[in-house]
Design an enzyme around this catalytic site. Structure first.
Site, mmCIF file in Angstrom:
data_model
loop_
_atom_site.group_PDB
_atom_site.id
_atom_site.type_symbol
_atom_site.label_atom_id
_atom_site.label_comp_id
_atom_site.label_asym_id
_atom_site.label_seq_id
_atom_site.Cartn_x
_atom_site.Cartn_y
_atom_site.Cartn_z
ATOM 1 N N THR A 202 0.880 -1.277 -0.028
ATOM 2 C CA THR A 202 0.059 -0.075 0.119
ATOM 3 C C THR A 202 0.888 1.464 0.042
ATOM 4 O OG1 THR A 202 -1.679 -1.099 1.024
ATOM 5 C CG2 THR A 202 -1.690 1.364 1.491
ATOM 6 N N ARG A 230 -11.630 -10.037 -1.239
ATOM 7 C CA ARG A 230 -11.416 -9.354 0.080
ATOM 8 C C ARG A 230 -10.868 -8.009 0.013
ATOM 9 N NH1 ARG A 230 -6.879 -6.477 2.166
ATOM 10 N NH2 ARG A 230 -6.973 -6.729 4.579
ATOM 11 N N GLY A 232 -9.603 -4.667 2.083
ATOM 12 C CA GLY A 232 -9.238 -3.998 3.392
ATOM 13 C C GLY A 232 -9.626 -2.671 3.569
ATOM 14 N N ASP A 233 -8.781 -1.903 4.449
ATOM 15 C CA ASP A 233 -9.179 -0.709 5.055
ATOM 16 C C ASP A 233 -9.004 0.372 3.496
ATOM 17 O OD1 ASP A 233 -6.393 -1.251 5.052
ATOM 18 O OD2 ASP A 233 -6.218 0.542 6.077
ATOM 19 N N THR A 253 -1.948 2.005 6.946
ATOM 20 C CA THR A 253 -1.333 0.670 6.398
ATOM 21 C C THR A 253 -1.228 -0.329 7.477
ATOM 22 O OG1 THR A 253 0.485 -0.082 4.851
ATOM 23 C CG2 THR A 253 1.223 1.607 6.838
ATOM 24 N N GLY A 254 -1.384 -1.409 6.738
ATOM 25 C CA GLY A 254 -1.289 -2.492 7.733
ATOM 26 C C GLY A 254 -2.384 -3.399 7.511
ATOM 27 N N GLY A 256 -5.697 -4.303 7.245
ATOM 28 C CA GLY A 256 -6.940 -3.552 7.001
ATOM 29 C C GLY A 256 -8.032 -3.857 7.758
HETATM 30 N N1 ASP Z 1 -3.880 -1.765 4.419
HETATM 31 C C1 ASP Z 1 -4.033 -2.860 3.233
HETATM 32 C C2 ASP Z 1 -4.910 -3.779 3.371
HETATM 33 O O1 ASP Z 1 -5.302 -4.377 4.359
HETATM 34 C C3 ASP Z 1 -2.591 -3.469 2.936
HETATM 35 C C4 ASP Z 1 -1.310 -2.759 3.450
HETATM 36 O O2 ASP Z 1 -1.251 -1.751 3.862
HETATM 37 O O3 ASP Z 1 -0.325 -3.219 3.026
HETATM 38 O O4 ASP Z 1 -5.529 -4.163 2.177
#
Ligand code: ASP
Length: 341
Positions: A202, A230, A232-233, A253-254, A256
């Site tokens: 991301t 799927r 994410g956030d 990030t992270g 989600g």
């Molecule tokens: N936040 C993103 C997700 O969950 C992934 C990422 O930050 O790498 O899709």
């Protein structure tokens, strides 16, 4: 992707040191007291992305144009973790999510979008040319094509192909995201990273222009080897991105799922409204996730990156290893964020 991790783990901040133009604290909150424009973005890929944004900001352009142009650099890079060359889902398809938000609460988003090189620009068209905020899947793709975006062939980057091939050997569905080699992630971490089991894909960016207006963008291929469909956030306004021009802006990030649970970026902006600094607000949101997850929080990564109306930037992560890139008229730097663990 592996190269990027190696960059973080090995060369880490030596190259960033060369970029110093102003003495700053090594980690954490960065106070930018100049009134000029500023852009911040997640991870080391943010350094290049910020340059793209800066071309617009430095010429007096609007933050909205800057955050679109900035993350387009990463989307086009074809060799990391965002855009068409990124990690696919577990069936081998790259599906992309993105959103954008301006200083007037205008926002647009696309999710589960395939074969389009610049999802962030499609998100902007959703914002500007439809009465809606979000388009997903084949509908988003149809809209993109109708808007003149070419339908590309999917071509994984060599790193993504390797990570996917490795993952296929066991095809074990264990969605864990974003723990860096430098983080506190236990003895099996290096092999897990190489197998692509831990990943992040991301870029989130927030910027303030010369008029003091804020905007943000976020674009991702989501969690590597995720279930098809799927989300994410990242494409969700309030979770992966939120901008309130009176207060500040935040991106995340992270993992989600855990950002969505607490409406993460919105939470951070609301905490800044209550008077917290960007870093303190990000920390509080991280603590909320950790309170929910308990010990399991050590196994995931979530990081928030925020910018307030005064031009102060700050970030906070659950685990070590998250860094963000900052660029203003006086500095260009990669900042390792503080973390709980
Ligand atoms: N936040 C993103 C997700 O969950 C992934 C990422 O930050 O790498 O899709």
């Amino acid at each position: 992707m592996i190269n990027r991790r190696k960059f973080i783990a090995l060369s880490a901040f030596s190259s960033a040191a060369a970029l110093f133009t102003k003495k700053l604290p090594a980690t954490g909150n960065v106070n930018v007291f100049n009134k000029g424009p500023i852009v911040v973005s997640t991870w080391d890929t943010g350094i290049e992305a910020n340059k793209g944004a800066w071309k617009i900001l430095s010429e007096g352009g609007r933050a909205l144009d800057a955050v679109e142009a900035g993350v387009m650099v990463t989307e086009a890079s074809q060799n990391c973790c965002v855009g068409l060359g990124a990690n696919p889902d577990r069936d081998g398809f790259v599906t992309l999510d993105a959103c954008i938000m301006d200083e007037f609460f205008n926002c647009g988003s696309v999710a589960f979008l395939e074969r389009i090189k610049h999802p962030v620009s499609v998100a902007r068209r959703v914002m500007e040319k439809t009465p809606h905020v979000m388009l997903v899947g084949s509908g988003a793709q149809l809209f993109a094509v109708a808007e003149g975006f070419p339908l590309e062939e999917q071509k994984l980057s060599p790193e993504a192909q390797k990570a996917y091939d490795n993952w296929l050997k066991q095809s074990e569905y264990k969605p864990v995201i974003n723990i860096e080699r430098t983080g506190n992630h236990g003895p099996s971490a290096p092999s897990k990273l190489e197998s692509g089991e831990w990943n992040h894909d991301t870029i989130g960016m927030v910027a303030m222009d010369g008029k003091g207006n804020l905007s943000g963008s976020c674009t991702t291929s989501g969690m590597g080897f995720k279930m098809r469909g799927r989300l994410g956030d990242s494409p969700i306004i309030g979770a992966g991105l939120f901008v309130d021009n009176e207060v500040g802006a935040c991106t995340s990030t992270g993992q989600g799922e855990d950002v969505i649970r607490i409406a993460g970026s919105h939470t951070v902006v609301e905490l800044m409204r209550q008077g917290l600094s960007p870093e303190a607000a990000c920390k509080k949101a991280v603590q909320r996730i950790v309170k929910i997850k308990g010990e399991k929080a050590k196994e995931i990564q979530v990081a928030f990156l925020a910018l307030n109306k005064k031009g102060e930037a700050g970030a906070f992560a659950i685990n070590k290893g998250f860094s963000y890139a900052i660029k203003s008229g006086t500095m260009e730097k990669l900042v390792p964020a503080n973390s709980l663990f």
